[in-house]
Scaffold this motif. Structure first.
Motif, PDB file in Angstrom:
ATOM      1  N   PHE A  88       0.963  -1.027   0.051  1.00  0.00           N
ATOM      2  CA  PHE A  88      -0.082  -0.026   0.081  1.00  0.00           C
ATOM      3  C   PHE A  88       0.944   1.168   0.020  1.00  0.00           C
ATOM      4  N   SER A  89       0.786   2.164  -1.177  1.00  0.00           N
ATOM      5  CA  SER A  89       1.546   3.233  -1.284  1.00  0.00           C
ATOM      6  C   SER A  89       0.690   4.430  -1.144  1.00  0.00           C
ATOM      7  N   LEU A  90       0.476   4.833   0.086  1.00  0.00           N
ATOM      8  CA  LEU A  90      -0.435   6.101   0.368  1.00  0.00           C
ATOM      9  C   LEU A  90       0.152   7.495   0.081  1.00  0.00           C
ATOM     10  N   GLU A  91       1.366   7.437  -0.187  1.00  0.00           N
ATOM     11  CA  GLU A  91       1.900   8.837  -0.665  1.00  0.00           C
ATOM     12  C   GLU A  91       2.515   8.774  -2.116  1.00  0.00           C
ATOM     13  N   MET A  92       3.042   7.778  -2.684  1.00  0.00           N
ATOM     14  CA  MET A  92       3.731   7.815  -4.114  1.00  0.00           C
ATOM     15  C   MET A  92       2.990   6.887  -4.893  1.00  0.00           C
ATOM     16  N   PRO A  93       2.811   7.520  -6.138  1.00  0.00           N
ATOM     17  CA  PRO A  93       2.041   6.770  -7.156  1.00  0.00           C
ATOM     18  C   PRO A  93       2.654   5.419  -7.584  1.00  0.00           C
TER      19      PRO A  93
ATOM     20  N   ASP B  24       5.754 -11.832  -7.027  1.00  0.00           N
ATOM     21  CA  ASP B  24       4.295 -11.943  -6.967  1.00  0.00           C
ATOM     22  C   ASP B  24       4.118 -10.768  -6.027  1.00  0.00           C
ATOM     23  N   LEU B  25       3.997  -9.606  -6.599  1.00  0.00           N
ATOM     24  CA  LEU B  25       3.977  -8.255  -5.901  1.00  0.00           C
ATOM     25  C   LEU B  25       2.957  -7.495  -6.507  1.00  0.00           C
ATOM     26  N   TYR B  26       2.077  -6.998  -5.720  1.00  0.00           N
ATOM     27  CA  TYR B  26       0.944  -6.237  -5.979  1.00  0.00           C
ATOM     28  C   TYR B  26       0.966  -4.890  -5.271  1.00  0.00           C
ATOM     29  N   ILE B  27       0.769  -3.880  -5.975  1.00  0.00           N
ATOM     30  CA  ILE B  27       0.718  -2.344  -5.549  1.00  0.00           C
ATOM     31  C   ILE B  27      -0.506  -1.945  -5.612  1.00  0.00           C
ATOM     32  N   ASP B  28      -0.868  -1.178  -4.352  1.00  0.00           N
ATOM     33  CA  ASP B  28      -2.239  -0.380  -4.277  1.00  0.00           C
ATOM     34  C   ASP B  28      -1.761   1.220  -3.954  1.00  0.00           C
ATOM     35  N   ASP B  29      -1.984   2.124  -4.771  1.00  0.00           N
ATOM     36  CA  ASP B  29      -1.274   3.361  -4.481  1.00  0.00           C
ATOM     37  C   ASP B  29      -2.606   4.223  -4.462  1.00  0.00           C
ATOM     38  N   THR B  30      -3.594   4.025  -3.754  1.00  0.00           N
ATOM     39  CA  THR B  30      -4.775   4.715  -3.613  1.00  0.00           C
ATOM     40  C   THR B  30      -4.382   5.638  -2.255  1.00  0.00           C
ATOM     41  N   PRO B  31      -4.412   7.087  -2.504  1.00  0.00           N
ATOM     42  CA  PRO B  31      -4.352   7.835  -1.423  1.00  0.00           C
ATOM     43  C   PRO B  31      -5.209   8.087  -0.397  1.00  0.00           C
ATOM     44  N   GLY B  32      -5.159   8.437   0.937  1.00  0.00           N
ATOM     45  CA  GLY B  32      -6.272   8.648   1.908  1.00  0.00           C
ATOM     46  C   GLY B  32      -6.919   7.373   2.311  1.00  0.00           C
ATOM     47  N   LEU B  33      -6.256   6.334   2.237  1.00  0.00           N
ATOM     48  CA  LEU B  33      -7.072   5.036   2.763  1.00  0.00           C
ATOM     49  C   LEU B  33      -7.273   5.108   4.264  1.00  0.00           C
ATOM     50  N   SER B  34      -8.375   4.626   4.645  1.00  0.00           N
ATOM     51  CA  SER B  34      -8.685   4.690   5.911  1.00  0.00           C
ATOM     52  C   SER B  34      -8.430   3.184   6.585  1.00  0.00           C
TER      53      SER B  34
ATOM     54  N   GLN C 278       1.382   7.487   9.461  1.00  0.00           N
ATOM     55  CA  GLN C 278       0.792   8.732   9.811  1.00  0.00           C
ATOM     56  C   GLN C 278      -0.071   9.158   8.444  1.00  0.00           C
ATOM     57  N   LEU C 279       0.030   8.385   7.357  1.00  0.00           N
ATOM     58  CA  LEU C 279      -1.108   8.826   6.368  1.00  0.00           C
ATOM     59  C   LEU C 279      -2.484   8.074   6.466  1.00  0.00           C
ATOM     60  N   ILE C 280      -2.583   7.334   7.211  1.00  0.00           N
ATOM     61  CA  ILE C 280      -3.980   6.271   7.303  1.00  0.00           C
ATOM     62  C   ILE C 280      -4.818   7.141   8.278  1.00  0.00           C
ATOM     63  N   THR C 281      -6.092   7.064   7.968  1.00  0.00           N
ATOM     64  CA  THR C 281      -7.012   7.826   8.557  1.00  0.00           C
ATOM     65  C   THR C 281      -7.833   6.803   9.426  1.00  0.00           C
ATOM     66  N   LEU C 282      -8.584   6.993  10.590  1.00  0.00           N
ATOM     67  CA  LEU C 282      -9.391   5.990  11.165  1.00  0.00           C
ATOM     68  C   LEU C 282     -10.649   5.826  10.216  1.00  0.00           C
TER      69      LEU C 282
END
Length: 454
Positions: free
Chosen positions: A234-239, A285-295, A321-325
């Motif tokens: 999960f890349s919350l900061e980088m595309p 076997d690597l998967y990437i999710d670059d969706t920003p602002g994930l809770s 610190q980029l994850i929200t509740l």
């Protein structure tokens, strides 16, 4: 009015509930097991639900459960009890054995699960008109549906002899395979020797100040692990395209600037390396999710799906610190960010335990590090630390001393020590703490364990 199908179903469910109560009243050895698996809200018929509530209350109060004691208990708490006592007498007399009790328990629970799903869907439909946005409604719906219990509670109490037998079996099994790990490999020999791999159900924190290379190190770990174990990053900061560039640069050792430019003699000269790196990455076997602002709920939902569909065995999150509740469209928020981070940390640990996979989560360090003469990070430096120290099974810090005193080094020392990076294992719930020396090539994001004679 119930239609014929509903009436038939109701009769089936009511009969199953009556049968399980008769087993509870007549089979002392398994009554506690049944009560531990079924709650009062799992009963469909109002009559059997009421009887089971009395049985459940007696169980909580440590009153021995039997036909006589149940009758006495009801007489002591209910005045007009003739109807319910007649029902209990009929149920008790209908007892025919307990051979199929597990099948009956499962039948009752599955019906309960479907009834709760129906009620939840109706609640979501009712709430639909009061929500301002579709995103907010979806977030509410996810929380309600994910909150439904979908499996019977398992008995967790085990005798130590069976537990020790399983452990010995694992040790013997691993001993037959030279160098095998009990967890997911990091791809680094010394780190694996100290951790025996990243363990299932563990929350692993990788923390550092900016520019220490924590994202690069996490990508090294993810690519290494994904060669043998499906991994999700999960890349919350980088595309995604930047993540891919970093992976290709690290795997090929070709400078990032050359890959970014995409043309010229340097690309041609390094093309063979890039092709080799491409094959290596494609074999992973690597998967990437670059969706920003994930809770936290978003991560839980996506990881559950990936675990089910892709058989993900390890997860990386950049960064805590980029994850929200709650989702951005949800009006609920925490005034105290430290409390929110604590909730998120606890939630990540629960997800790791539930899905039985290691979660490696990156974290920032507070600026207090910069104010000390000794810049070596400590657990108290974890930003918005809250429960992070308590929840994490493994806490690792990246530290590069030359970052702080580079200007004071001679030219020769700069060449020798500029890339030296220390991985500090500061907390290890299941092992010892230690420091591991790495060489970090900033030009391509490649980490390598430093040999003792280097």
């Amino acid at each position: 009015m119930k239609n014929n199908n509903e009436s038939i179903q109701f009769d089936l469910y009511a009969e199953a509930e009556r049968e399980i109560i008769s087993i509870i009243l007549n089979s002392v050895n398994i009554q506690s097991e049944i009560i531990s698996k079924l709650g009062t809200d799992d009963f469909y018929s109002s009559d059997t639900k009421k009887i089971y509530k009395y049985i459940f209350t007696m169980h909580i109060k440590n009153i021995e459960i039997s036909f006589k004691n149940l009758v006495d208990y009801i007489l002591s708490v209910e005045q007009n009890s003739e109807k319910i006592l007649k029902e209990i007498n009929e149920i008790n007399n209908s007892y025919s054995g307990d051979d199929t009790y597990l099948n009956i328990v499962e039948f009752i629970f599955k019906n309960s699960m479907l009834k709760k799903l129906d009620l939840t869907l109706k609640e979501i439909q009712t709430k639909k008109m009061s929500y301002e946005s579709a995103e907010e409604l979806v977030s509410f719906a996810q929380q309600k549906i994910l909150g439904l219990r979908t499996s019977l509670r398992d008995e967790k109490i085990v005798r130590i002899d069976s537990a020790i037998e399983r452990l010995i079996d694992k040790i013997v099994s691993r001993s037959k395979t030279s160098g095998s790990l009990s967890g997911v490999t990091s791809g680094f020999r010394v780190l694996d020797e100290n951790t025996n791999g990243f363990q299932k159900g563990d929350l692993i924190i990788l923390a550092a100040r900016p520019s220490m290379g924590k994202t690069a190190f996490a990508l090294n770990l993810a690519l290494n692990a994904s060669v043998s174990s499906p991994a999700l990053f999960f890349s919350l900061e980088m595309p995604e395209d930047q993540i891919t560039q970093r992976l290709l640069s690290s795997a090929s050792t070709v400078k990032m600037d050359i890959i970014k430019s995409g043309y010229g003699e340097e690309i041609i000269n390094n093309f063979e390396k890039l092709v080799y790196a491409q094959k290596h990455i494609l074999n992973s076997d690597l998967y990437i999710d670059d969706t920003p602002g994930l809770s936290l709920l978003d991560i839980q939902t996506r990881l559950r799906k990936a675990r089910r569909e892709k058989d993900i065995e390890i997860c990386f999150i950049d960064y805590l610190q980029l994850i929200t509740l709650y989702s951005a469209d949800n009006n609920r928020s925490f005034e105290n960010r430290q409390n929110e981070i604590s909730k998120i940390s606890q939630g990540l640990k629960k997800i790791a335990r539930e899905l039985n996979i290691p979660i490696v989560c990156l974290s920032q360090l507070s600026r207090s590090v910069e104010k000390r003469e000794d810049k070596r990070p400590m657990m108290s430096d974890l930003r918005d630390s809250g429960a992070i120290e308590q929840d994490a099974d493994l806490i690792m810090f990246l530290y590069r001393e030359s970052y702080y005193n580079f200007s004071q080094l001679s030219e020769e020392e700069k060449k020798l020590y500029e890339d030296d990076t220390l991985l500090i294992i500061s907390k290890h719930r299941n092992g010892a703490t230690c420091d591991i020396n790495y060489v970090f090539s900033k030009n391509n994001g490649k980490f390598a364990e430093k040999q003792k004679n280097e």
